[in-house]
Scaffold this motif. Structure first.
Motif, mmCIF file in Angstrom:
data_model
loop_
_atom_site.group_PDB
_atom_site.id
_atom_site.type_symbol
_atom_site.label_atom_id
_atom_site.label_comp_id
_atom_site.label_asym_id
_atom_site.label_seq_id
_atom_site.Cartn_x
_atom_site.Cartn_y
_atom_site.Cartn_z
ATOM 1 N N GLY A 97 -8.334 -0.772 -3.577
ATOM 2 C CA GLY A 97 -8.034 0.323 -2.653
ATOM 3 C C GLY A 97 -6.820 0.019 -1.789
ATOM 4 N N GLY A 98 -6.514 0.978 -0.934
ATOM 5 C CA GLY A 98 -5.425 0.780 0.017
ATOM 6 C C GLY A 98 -5.772 -0.326 1.004
ATOM 7 N N THR A 99 -7.061 -0.536 1.232
ATOM 8 C CA THR A 99 -7.489 -1.587 2.172
ATOM 9 C C THR A 99 -6.941 -2.945 1.736
ATOM 10 O OG1 THR A 99 -9.516 -0.327 2.518
ATOM 11 C CG2 THR A 99 -9.524 -2.603 3.285
ATOM 12 N N ILE A 103 -3.251 -3.227 2.460
ATOM 13 C CA ILE A 103 -2.936 -3.478 3.872
ATOM 14 C C ILE A 103 -3.208 -4.951 4.191
ATOM 15 C CG2 ILE A 103 -3.533 -2.825 6.255
ATOM 16 C CD1 ILE A 103 -4.457 -0.064 4.965
ATOM 17 N N TRP A 137 -6.526 3.882 12.503
ATOM 18 C CA TRP A 137 -7.740 3.654 11.707
ATOM 19 C C TRP A 137 -8.293 2.266 12.102
ATOM 20 C CZ3 TRP A 137 -8.056 1.186 6.360
ATOM 21 C CH2 TRP A 137 -9.264 1.476 5.740
ATOM 22 N N TYR A 165 -7.731 -1.385 10.704
ATOM 23 C CA TYR A 165 -6.489 -2.162 10.855
ATOM 24 C C TYR A 165 -6.759 -3.405 11.694
ATOM 25 C CZ TYR A 165 -3.535 1.801 9.259
ATOM 26 O OH TYR A 165 -2.933 2.811 8.543
ATOM 27 N N ASN A 214 0.670 5.381 9.213
ATOM 28 C CA ASN A 214 -0.193 6.103 8.275
ATOM 29 C C ASN A 214 0.257 7.565 8.244
ATOM 30 O OD1 ASN A 214 -3.617 7.274 8.520
ATOM 31 N ND2 ASN A 214 -2.386 6.973 6.698
ATOM 32 N N ASN A 236 -5.032 9.296 9.872
ATOM 33 C CA ASN A 236 -6.416 9.072 10.280
ATOM 34 C C ASN A 236 -6.374 8.237 11.556
ATOM 35 O OD1 ASN A 236 -9.087 8.414 10.511
ATOM 36 N ND2 ASN A 236 -9.251 7.311 8.571
ATOM 37 N N ASP A 243 1.152 3.388 5.101
ATOM 38 C CA ASP A 243 -0.204 3.522 4.557
ATOM 39 C C ASP A 243 -0.338 4.967 4.089
ATOM 40 O OD1 ASP A 243 -2.869 3.889 4.091
ATOM 41 O OD2 ASP A 243 -3.549 3.260 6.078
ATOM 42 N N ALA A 296 -2.644 6.502 2.235
ATOM 43 C CA ALA A 296 -3.977 6.750 1.676
ATOM 44 C C ALA A 296 -4.189 8.239 1.392
ATOM 45 C CB ALA A 296 -5.048 6.249 2.641
ATOM 46 N N TYR A 297 -3.573 9.117 2.218
ATOM 47 C CA TYR A 297 -3.782 10.567 2.071
ATOM 48 C C TYR A 297 -2.523 11.247 1.522
ATOM 49 C CZ TYR A 297 -7.804 9.243 4.750
ATOM 50 O OH TYR A 297 -8.955 8.620 5.146
ATOM 51 N N SER A 328 -3.207 4.260 -2.735
ATOM 52 C CA SER A 328 -4.652 4.242 -3.002
ATOM 53 C C SER A 328 -5.056 5.364 -3.944
ATOM 54 C CB SER A 328 -5.406 4.408 -1.676
ATOM 55 O OG SER A 328 -6.768 4.661 -1.936
ATOM 56 N N SER A 352 -8.262 6.142 -4.085
ATOM 57 C CA SER A 352 -9.565 6.581 -3.562
ATOM 58 C C SER A 352 -9.612 8.077 -3.302
ATOM 59 C CB SER A 352 -9.898 5.837 -2.267
ATOM 60 O OG SER A 352 -9.963 4.460 -2.503
ATOM 61 N N LYS A 353 -8.677 8.569 -2.483
ATOM 62 C CA LYS A 353 -8.693 9.982 -2.111
ATOM 63 C C LYS A 353 -7.945 10.814 -3.164
ATOM 64 C CE LYS A 353 -9.602 7.697 1.695
ATOM 65 N NZ LYS A 353 -10.716 7.597 2.586
ATOM 66 N N ARG A 374 -12.442 1.487 -6.248
ATOM 67 C CA ARG A 374 -11.651 0.446 -5.588
ATOM 68 C C ARG A 374 -10.351 0.138 -6.332
ATOM 69 N NH1 ARG A 374 -12.068 1.599 -1.782
ATOM 70 N NH2 ARG A 374 -11.356 -0.301 -0.782
#
Ligand SMILES: Cc1ncc(COP(=O)(O)O)c(C=O)c1O
Length: 422
Positions: free
Chosen positions: A105-107, A110, A131, A134, A181, A186, A218, A220-221, A250, A252-253, A261
């Protein structure tokens, strides 16, 4: 005798989002009327996960040998190529300068950015609303997190505060890592405009002359903003070779497969020798943390990115999901305006944040009515001072998980609680 090292004693076991969500789910199962706006996953109007059918098919069609085998440490070359091609579509210079590794994932991306672009004890710099993981990621890596005031007096991203934050970091720690982000930030829901990206790029360019500056975007979206997701890259393009540009990518979304993941850290490094060094360091980090990612997941996402028919089908399904999210966003904006709620510009995305004094108390009052939102305190003491009439805290609302029919009652409950005397 406690054997756990002192610095890790007293760490909270539960993420507050997951514990609130668990409670809301239990109450709903008991038959209570509940609106759960805590969790950052896209749900349909019936409260089921909104899953892109083509993405689910790609996962189902991965052969068992792919699930069973190890992936290469840095991720399969096909996956890495597909991610870079996807991210930098129409940006050949950035593509040429790119190096990537697969991450959970993006996690994970990061995590690698923090561990490789800051020395232990140094701090990353992000917006005053951010978020919460972080900070966890920094803690885990023995790094710190600093913030700059996110909004100026007009409610726009405060690029001047970012500039000052980078200058301060360069002075104190002789390097800077800024984390932004965007789009659909977020927790605030804010998406930066073209002008704001331009101001950010100017600040990075100016400060990069004084020392090593790294910008981590980031994204993620990435595919949930209201505008062309890649438009911001033209502002960053001139920075290649001057600053290091990182992207936490990522699946994920974008592909509605949060548990798969799959993600990647993509770095744009202008110099060939430095790029090779970054590639080795990131690959070493993969070996030293999760070893390698889920091979089956990488295979499924590679197909979704690289097979034109699958990519087209997925994009069409995503547009449908976005349209249903858009209806909630429009309903929220209209009702929030009528009820006088204060929130940053919100054009789309999973979350929005409503400014509120004493957010924990307010969230608690809403919880008593069966409406679950997440209380937020800004990192800096000035809080959201930039927003005209702004409060000292906020409530995050995950509209992604709220049915259209619940948006108006949710806003009404918020307005009533916020209007209640202390
Ligand atoms: C701002 C932000 N960044 C990164 C992520 C990473 O998500 P994942 O690790 O599932 O890709 C999330 C997920 O909620 C997020 O909200």
């Amino acid at each position: 005798m406690i054997h756990l090292i002192p610095s890790h004693q007293g760490r909270p076991a539960d993420d507050p989002i997951f514990s609130l969500h668990k409670e809301a789910t239990q109450r709903r199962a008991r038959g209570d009327r509940v609106v759960d706006a805590t969790i950052g996953v896209l749900l349909d109007e019936d409260g089921a996960l909104a899953i892109l059918p083509t993405a689910a098919r790609a996962v189902r069609e991965v052969p068992s040998a792919e699930w069973a085998a190890y992936a290469p440490i840095a991720g399969s070359p096909e996956f890495l190529r597909a991610v870079v091609d996807d991210l930098f579509e129409g940006e050949p210079e950035m593509k040429r300068a790119a190096v990537a590794v697969a991450t959970p994932g993006g996690t994970g991306a990061i995590r690698h950015a923090i561990a490789n672009f800051l020395e232990p004890g140094q701090a990353a710099l992000t917006t005053s609303w951010y978020w919460a993981p972080y900070r966890t990621l920094c803690d885990e890596a023995d790094r710190k997190l600093e913030t700059f005031e996110m909004f100026d007096a007009q409610g726009r991203l405060d690029a001047g505060a970012l500039d000052a934050g980078i200058a301060r970091q360069l002075k104190v720690q002789r390097r800077a890592l800024a984390v932004l982000n965007d789009p659909a930030h977020n927790p605030t829901g804010y998406s930066m405009s073209d002008d704001e990206w331009s101001a950010v790029a100017d600040a990075i360019a100016r400060r990069a002359a004084d020392g090593p500056v790294t910008l981590l975007v980031d994204c993620a979206y990435f595919l949930y903003g209201a505008r062309d997701p890649r438009a911001f890259l033209r502002h960053l393009r001139p920075l290649v070779g001057r600053a290091t540009l990182l992207f936490a990518w990522s699946a994920s979304k974008s592909f509605t497969h949060y548990g798969l993941r799959v993600g990647a850290l993509v770095a744009c490094v202008g110099d060939d020798a430095e790029r090779a060094m970054v590639r080795s360091a990131l690959s070493y980090s993969c070996r030293g943390t999760w070893s390698n990612c889920n091979r089956g997941g990488l295979a499924a996402i590679t197909r979704l990115l690289a097979d034109p028919e699958m990519a087209r089908a997925c994009a069409a399904e995503r547009e449908q999901a976005k349209a249903s999210l858009r209806a909630r966003v429009d309903a929220f904006n209209a009702r929030a305006r009528d009820r006088g709620l204060r929130h940053p510009r919100y054009e789309g995305g999973f979350f929005v944040t409503v400014f509120a004094d004493r957010p924990h108390e307010k969230a608690e009052a809403m919880r008593a009515q069966g409406v679950y939102v997440l209380p937020q305190l800004p990192a800096s003491p000035a809080g959201a001072a930039g927003i005209p009439g702004a409060a000292r805290g906020a409530l995050r609302i995950a509209l992604c998980s709220v049915a259209d029919r619940d948006v108006t009652p949710l806003v009404d409950a918020l307005a009533a609680v916020l209007a209640a005397p202390a």
